[in-house]
Design an enzyme around this catalytic site. Sequence first.
Site, PDB file in Angstrom:
ATOM      1  N   LYS A 107       0.831  -1.205  -0.060  1.00 13.20           N
ATOM      2  CA  LYS A 107      -0.219   0.057   0.139  1.00 13.20           C
ATOM      3  C   LYS A 107       0.782   1.163   0.024  1.00 13.20           C
ATOM      4  O   LYS A 107       0.593   2.251  -0.871  1.00 13.20           O
ATOM      5  CB  LYS A 107      -1.087   0.166   1.400  1.00 13.20           C
ATOM      6  CG  LYS A 107      -1.812   1.242   1.460  1.00 13.20           C
ATOM      7  CD  LYS A 107      -2.389   1.517   2.753  1.00 13.20           C
ATOM      8  CE  LYS A 107      -1.476   2.198   3.662  1.00 13.20           C
ATOM      9  NZ  LYS A 107      -1.776   3.292   4.391  1.00 13.20           N
ATOM     10  N   ASN A 108       2.053   1.296   0.825  1.00 15.60           N
ATOM     11  CA  ASN A 108       2.677   2.645   1.020  1.00 15.60           C
ATOM     12  C   ASN A 108       3.601   2.673  -0.149  1.00 15.60           C
ATOM     13  O   ASN A 108       4.194   3.829  -0.362  1.00 15.60           O
ATOM     14  CB  ASN A 108       3.566   2.254   2.367  1.00 15.60           C
ATOM     15  CG  ASN A 108       2.682   2.458   3.431  1.00 15.60           C
ATOM     16  OD1 ASN A 108       1.678   2.954   3.486  1.00 15.60           O
ATOM     17  ND2 ASN A 108       3.104   2.097   4.603  1.00 15.60           N
ATOM     18  N   ARG A 149      -4.545  11.112   4.277  1.00 11.20           N
ATOM     19  CA  ARG A 149      -3.182  12.029   4.437  1.00 11.20           C
ATOM     20  C   ARG A 149      -2.419  11.877   3.265  1.00 11.20           C
ATOM     21  O   ARG A 149      -1.922  13.065   2.905  1.00 11.20           O
ATOM     22  CB  ARG A 149      -2.605  11.472   5.715  1.00 11.20           C
ATOM     23  CG  ARG A 149      -3.352  11.964   6.960  1.00 11.20           C
ATOM     24  CD  ARG A 149      -2.345  12.050   8.306  1.00 11.20           C
ATOM     25  NE  ARG A 149      -1.157  12.927   8.116  1.00 11.20           N
ATOM     26  CZ  ARG A 149      -1.168  14.146   8.235  1.00 11.20           C
ATOM     27  NH1 ARG A 149      -2.404  14.675   8.571  1.00 11.20           N
ATOM     28  NH2 ARG A 149      -0.227  14.852   8.003  1.00 11.20           N
ATOM     29  N   CYS A 178      -4.155  13.417  12.467  1.00 10.31           N
ATOM     30  CA  CYS A 178      -4.510  12.118  12.534  1.00 10.31           C
ATOM     31  C   CYS A 178      -4.559  11.347  13.781  1.00 10.31           C
ATOM     32  O   CYS A 178      -4.084  11.870  14.808  1.00 10.31           O
ATOM     33  CB  CYS A 178      -3.258  11.189  11.401  1.00 10.31           C
ATOM     34  SG  CYS A 178      -3.288   9.447  11.688  1.00 10.31           S
ATOM     35  N   ARG A 209       1.708  14.544  12.464  1.00 12.48           N
ATOM     36  CA  ARG A 209       2.273  14.106  11.270  1.00 12.48           C
ATOM     37  C   ARG A 209       2.249  15.316  10.218  1.00 12.48           C
ATOM     38  O   ARG A 209       1.450  15.398   9.182  1.00 12.48           O
ATOM     39  CB  ARG A 209       1.536  12.984  10.421  1.00 12.48           C
ATOM     40  CG  ARG A 209       1.602  11.869  11.232  1.00 12.48           C
ATOM     41  CD  ARG A 209       1.790  10.579  10.354  1.00 12.48           C
ATOM     42  NE  ARG A 209       0.236  10.109  10.259  1.00 12.48           N
ATOM     43  CZ  ARG A 209      -0.007   8.850   9.559  1.00 12.48           C
ATOM     44  NH1 ARG A 209       0.990   7.943   9.253  1.00 12.48           N
ATOM     45  NH2 ARG A 209      -0.982   8.611   9.108  1.00 12.48           N
ATOM     46  N   ASP A 240       4.742   0.626  12.405  1.00  8.00           N
ATOM     47  CA  ASP A 240       3.611   0.123  11.763  1.00  8.00           C
ATOM     48  C   ASP A 240       3.291  -1.352  12.132  1.00  8.00           C
ATOM     49  O   ASP A 240       2.338  -2.070  12.306  1.00  8.00           O
ATOM     50  CB  ASP A 240       3.334   0.075  10.269  1.00  8.00           C
ATOM     51  CG  ASP A 240       3.003   1.581   9.735  1.00  8.00           C
ATOM     52  OD1 ASP A 240       2.553   2.226  10.515  1.00  8.00           O
ATOM     53  OD2 ASP A 240       2.963   1.588   8.630  1.00  8.00           O
ATOM     54  N   ILE A 264       8.142   7.227  16.987  1.00  2.36           N
ATOM     55  CA  ILE A 264       7.895   7.832  15.747  1.00  2.36           C
ATOM     56  C   ILE A 264       6.632   8.593  16.014  1.00  2.36           C
ATOM     57  O   ILE A 264       6.678   9.903  15.587  1.00  2.36           O
ATOM     58  CB  ILE A 264       7.781   6.857  14.773  1.00  2.36           C
ATOM     59  CG1 ILE A 264       8.845   5.985  14.488  1.00  2.36           C
ATOM     60  CG2 ILE A 264       7.289   7.370  13.315  1.00  2.36           C
ATOM     61  CD1 ILE A 264      10.238   6.616  13.829  1.00  2.36           C
ATOM     62  N   ARG A 270      -8.438  -0.031   5.218  1.00  2.00           N
ATOM     63  CA  ARG A 270      -7.233   0.952   4.576  1.00  2.00           C
ATOM     64  C   ARG A 270      -5.863   0.165   4.166  1.00  2.00           C
ATOM     65  O   ARG A 270      -5.285   0.664   3.271  1.00  2.00           O
ATOM     66  CB  ARG A 270      -7.012   2.033   5.457  1.00  2.00           C
ATOM     67  CG  ARG A 270      -8.002   3.068   5.679  1.00  2.00           C
ATOM     68  CD  ARG A 270      -7.618   4.225   6.499  1.00  2.00           C
ATOM     69  NE  ARG A 270      -6.534   4.622   5.996  1.00  2.00           N
ATOM     70  CZ  ARG A 270      -5.444   4.785   6.879  1.00  2.00           C
ATOM     71  NH1 ARG A 270      -5.527   4.718   8.162  1.00  2.00           N
ATOM     72  NH2 ARG A 270      -4.065   5.441   6.302  1.00  2.00           N
TER      73      ARG A 270
END
Length: 423
Positions: A22-23, A92, A116, A121, A305, A327, A397
């Site tokens: 996805k990223n 985002r 978020c 972020r 993540d 993070i 998502r």
Amino acid sequence: MDRFLINGGKKLNGTVHISGSKNAALPILVATLLTDEKCVLRRVPNLRDVRTTLKILEYLGKKITYQNNTVTVEANGTLKNNLPYELVKQMRASFWVAGPLLTRFKQADIPLPGGCAIGVRPVDIHLKGFEKLGAVCDVKAGNVLLRAQRLQPAQIILRFPSVGATQNLLMCACLIPGETILENTAKEPEVDDVIAFLNKMGADIHTDDKGRLIVHGQTVLHGAEHTVVADRIETGSFVLAAAATRGDVTVADCVPEHNAILLSDLREAGFTLDVTDTSVHVHAYNGEIKPVRVRTAPYPGFATDLQAPWMTLMTLCTGTAEIDEDIFENRFMHAPELVRMGANIYTEKSVARVTGVQKLSAAHVQASDLRGGFALVMAGLCADGKTEVERIYHIDRGYENLEQKLTALGANIRRYNPDKDEF
């Protein structure tokens, strides 16, 4: 809204095939704005964020065909250089269109994506980079207005190795003739995949011996074909789910080296893994799960993540494990839901202390974000009884066909809508 109903206590068993990242897919789709020629992208996961990105591309003036995980992007009239808030607020990553639109039109109007659930972020790293490239950046009425008489190459040092800013600035610099140098950039595999696609389009991007990204800007880019890299977060998630359920699972069609830190930590926790170039086999394990301290960090460190699903695994360890989240702020929102399932977790600022329990118990819980949602699904797979997970639109998502993949591994999980379906 849809929920997951999980009848837990079953060990996962079998083989699961990992989808495209996805990223990586999202910025690669956005990068097609850099050309009017046709681009063909394969292994694009069918996810909510992907579908939102395709809507954004269509709004901006692209013709989209999406079938069997292959996306074809073609010109469909004149491109627009602005987006409505109704589209931006859904995701985002929509702010990534700023770089391509700025470099093509010398102006772009993009609503700020806002906050978020897992943290602020901010986009200031993006904007400072655009200013270095010659743009004037104004924020008015919630919109970012980017303007430039001309853009010029520059040397840019990011204050933090932001993945989004690295990708956004790379896309912008690709069409600025001359040499742009980016320092302190993100090193994630998803960034490498975006670079690979941009170079296929005719860009000239490479890493020098100091680790800097060097961009020799072109006057035009052309169409290209590309296959998206495997999703390392989905890979890690299934590896962790297999471990937590004491299952015997092969995670296939992945790139194990992208999860090297996670696999090392799992071995330290007591698990036996067989790793090839494209798969990870998690062996069934009936011994004690040893507590292992992890600290999230930019790649190649422990992925933020994967912090939430790692926490679920550590709820079943023997002893106390610590998790340092360095993070994002507010990324322990899944912890109170895990406590509802019998976990023993204490959080203070950016540190979580997890004391293992013998078993988790089923409960009615709700997801607060994408990865925290998967952590709750994992907990439901491990727990005795029936767990109900609400707000799974967060999970949709980032995980393609999650319930189907888990069912194929022997899990008892189904999607349920209380307004439409019988319990």
